[in-house]
Design an enzyme around this catalytic site. Structure first.
Site, PDB file in Angstrom:
ATOM      1  N   LYS A  13     -10.273 -11.200   4.401  1.00  0.00           N
ATOM      2  CA  LYS A  13     -11.043 -10.096   4.995  1.00  0.00           C
ATOM      3  C   LYS A  13     -10.997  -8.854   4.096  1.00  0.00           C
ATOM      4  CE  LYS A  13      -8.591  -9.863   8.788  1.00  0.00           C
ATOM      5  NZ  LYS A  13      -7.547 -10.874   8.524  1.00  0.00           N
ATOM      6  N   ARG A  88      -7.026  -6.648  17.247  1.00  0.00           N
ATOM      7  CA  ARG A  88      -6.171  -7.823  17.079  1.00  0.00           C
ATOM      8  C   ARG A  88      -5.931  -8.530  18.407  1.00  0.00           C
ATOM      9  NH1 ARG A  88      -4.611  -7.214  11.661  1.00  0.00           N
ATOM     10  NH2 ARG A  88      -2.705  -8.357  11.239  1.00  0.00           N
ATOM     11  N   ARG A 127      -0.232 -14.303  -2.672  1.00  0.00           N
ATOM     12  CA  ARG A 127      -0.889 -12.996  -2.768  1.00  0.00           C
ATOM     13  C   ARG A 127      -0.006 -11.950  -3.458  1.00  0.00           C
ATOM     14  NH1 ARG A 127      -3.830 -10.747   2.473  1.00  0.00           N
ATOM     15  NH2 ARG A 127      -1.762 -10.628   3.394  1.00  0.00           N
ATOM     16  N   ARG A 160       3.752  -8.295  -0.632  1.00  0.00           N
ATOM     17  CA  ARG A 160       3.998  -7.624   0.641  1.00  0.00           C
ATOM     18  C   ARG A 160       5.226  -8.224   1.332  1.00  0.00           C
ATOM     19  NH1 ARG A 160      -1.705  -7.488   3.789  1.00  0.00           N
ATOM     20  NH2 ARG A 160      -0.250  -7.900   5.480  1.00  0.00           N
ATOM     21  N   ARG A 171       3.078 -14.626  11.816  1.00  0.00           N
ATOM     22  CA  ARG A 171       1.785 -13.925  11.820  1.00  0.00           C
ATOM     23  C   ARG A 171       0.654 -14.886  12.200  1.00  0.00           C
ATOM     24  NH1 ARG A 171       1.409 -11.835   6.111  1.00  0.00           N
ATOM     25  NH2 ARG A 171      -0.526 -10.857   6.751  1.00  0.00           N
TER      26      ARG A 171
HETATM   27  P1  AMP Z   1      -2.726  -6.905   8.107  1.00  0.00           P
HETATM   28  O1  AMP Z   1      -2.657  -6.256   6.779  1.00  0.00           O
HETATM   29  O2  AMP Z   1      -4.025  -6.632   8.821  1.00  0.00           O
HETATM   30  O3  AMP Z   1      -2.387  -8.375   8.068  1.00  0.00           O
HETATM   31  O4  AMP Z   1      -1.602  -6.213   9.023  1.00  0.00           O
HETATM   32  C1  AMP Z   1      -0.228  -6.249   8.672  1.00  0.00           C
HETATM   33  C2  AMP Z   1       0.625  -5.956   9.898  1.00  0.00           C
HETATM   34  O5  AMP Z   1       0.312  -4.657  10.411  1.00  0.00           O
HETATM   35  C3  AMP Z   1       0.393  -6.892  11.082  1.00  0.00           C
HETATM   36  O6  AMP Z   1       1.140  -8.092  10.975  1.00  0.00           O
HETATM   37  C4  AMP Z   1       0.852  -6.012  12.239  1.00  0.00           C
HETATM   38  O7  AMP Z   1       2.259  -5.917  12.303  1.00  0.00           O
HETATM   39  C5  AMP Z   1       0.324  -4.646  11.833  1.00  0.00           C
HETATM   40  N1  AMP Z   1      -1.071  -4.442  12.322  1.00  0.00           N
HETATM   41  C6  AMP Z   1      -2.196  -4.305  11.561  1.00  0.00           C
HETATM   42  N2  AMP Z   1      -3.279  -4.129  12.339  1.00  0.00           N
HETATM   43  C7  AMP Z   1      -2.845  -4.163  13.615  1.00  0.00           C
HETATM   44  C8  AMP Z   1      -3.486  -4.055  14.876  1.00  0.00           C
HETATM   45  N3  AMP Z   1      -4.814  -3.886  14.987  1.00  0.00           N
HETATM   46  N4  AMP Z   1      -2.703  -4.125  16.000  1.00  0.00           N
HETATM   47  C9  AMP Z   1      -1.369  -4.279  15.917  1.00  0.00           C
HETATM   48  N5  AMP Z   1      -0.704  -4.414  14.753  1.00  0.00           N
HETATM   49  C10 AMP Z   1      -1.422  -4.353  13.602  1.00  0.00           C
END
Ligand code: AMP
Length: 215
Positions: A13, A88, A127, A160, A171
């Site tokens: 994404k 989410r 990644r 990361r 996740r």
């Molecule tokens: P991402 O980079 O989108 O995979 O997000 C990394 C981490 O940030 C996730 O595993 C969550 O812990 C937190 N996170 C990101 N976006 C959200 C969201 N919309 N709601 C809750 N936690 C989020």
């Protein structure tokens, strides 16, 4: 264009969002990026979020909803926006709908990027991101020319914390349980589009644009 990008962690994404920014000139709002910046800056929000993120769980809805609302009110979102990694879960999606209604900028598409689970695992463990310019690489599929060094700016690459194997599984489970139901949510609203997120980055981008432009 007012868009939500849906898809599992590792579906690409963020990569596609960055290409959409260039093509359509609209900002990407990535709650993950905003949270990671808060962690790096050591803000109170970042300190509270870090442990939750490292466990692969979701930070509280109120936290991300406030962040997104503040961001959507900025001038550059008037011409459109790409929401990446948000919403989410259904509660976030419902609150988002009300928020966007209030701001007079409702969604026009939710685009799902579908990728088989085995591919997701390799994409996530491989990644790497540039510390300096955020350019993304994958040590298996799109490695930098020189190990750990960004081709674009010479910056150091990092992995990361939540791309470590033990967190990835969590996740993906959280995605299945809480985020995947959003396909139904947006499907019922009649704004869901789906593409297969496999092939080269450019091939996927062509599918993304064709889906969004209704071709
Ligand atoms: P991402 O980079 O989108 O995979 O997000 C990394 C981490 O940030 C996730 O595993 C969550 O812990 C937190 N996170 C990101 N976006 C959200 C969201 N919309 N709601 C809750 N936690 C989020």
């Amino acid at each position: 264009m007012r868009l939500v990008l849906l898809g599992a962690p590792g579906a690409g994404k963020g990569t596609q969002a960055k290409m959409l920014i260039e093509k359509y000139g609209i900002p990407q709002i990535s709650t993950g990026d905003i949270l990671r910046k808060a962690v790096a800056d050591g803000t109170p929000l970042g300190k509270a979020a870090k442990a939750v993120m490292d466990r692969g769980e979701l930070v509280p809805d109120k936290v991300v909803l406030d962040l997104v609302e503040e961001r959507l009110k900025q001038d550059d979102c008037k011409k459109g926006y790409i929401l990446d990694g948000f919403p989410r879960n259904t509660a976030q999606a419902e609150t988002l709908d009300k928020m966007l209604q209030g701001l007079g900028m409702p969604l026009d598409s939710a685009l799902s990027v579908d990728v088989p689970k085995d591919d997701l695992l390799k994409r996530l463990t491989g990644r790497r991101t540039c510390k300096n310019c955020q350019q993304m690489y994958n040590i298996y599929f799109s490695p930098p020319k020189k190990d750990n060094v960004c081709d674009k700016c010479g910056g150091e690459l990092f992995q990361r914390d939540d791309d470590k194997e033990e967190t990835i599984k969590k996740r993906l489970d959280v995605y299945e349980a809480q985020t995947a139901p959003l396909m139904d949510y947006y499907g019922k609203k009649g704004i869901l589009k789906s593409i297969q997120g496999v092939g080269t980055i450019d091939e996927i981008f062509n599918k993304v644009c064709a889906a969004l432009e209704g071709k």
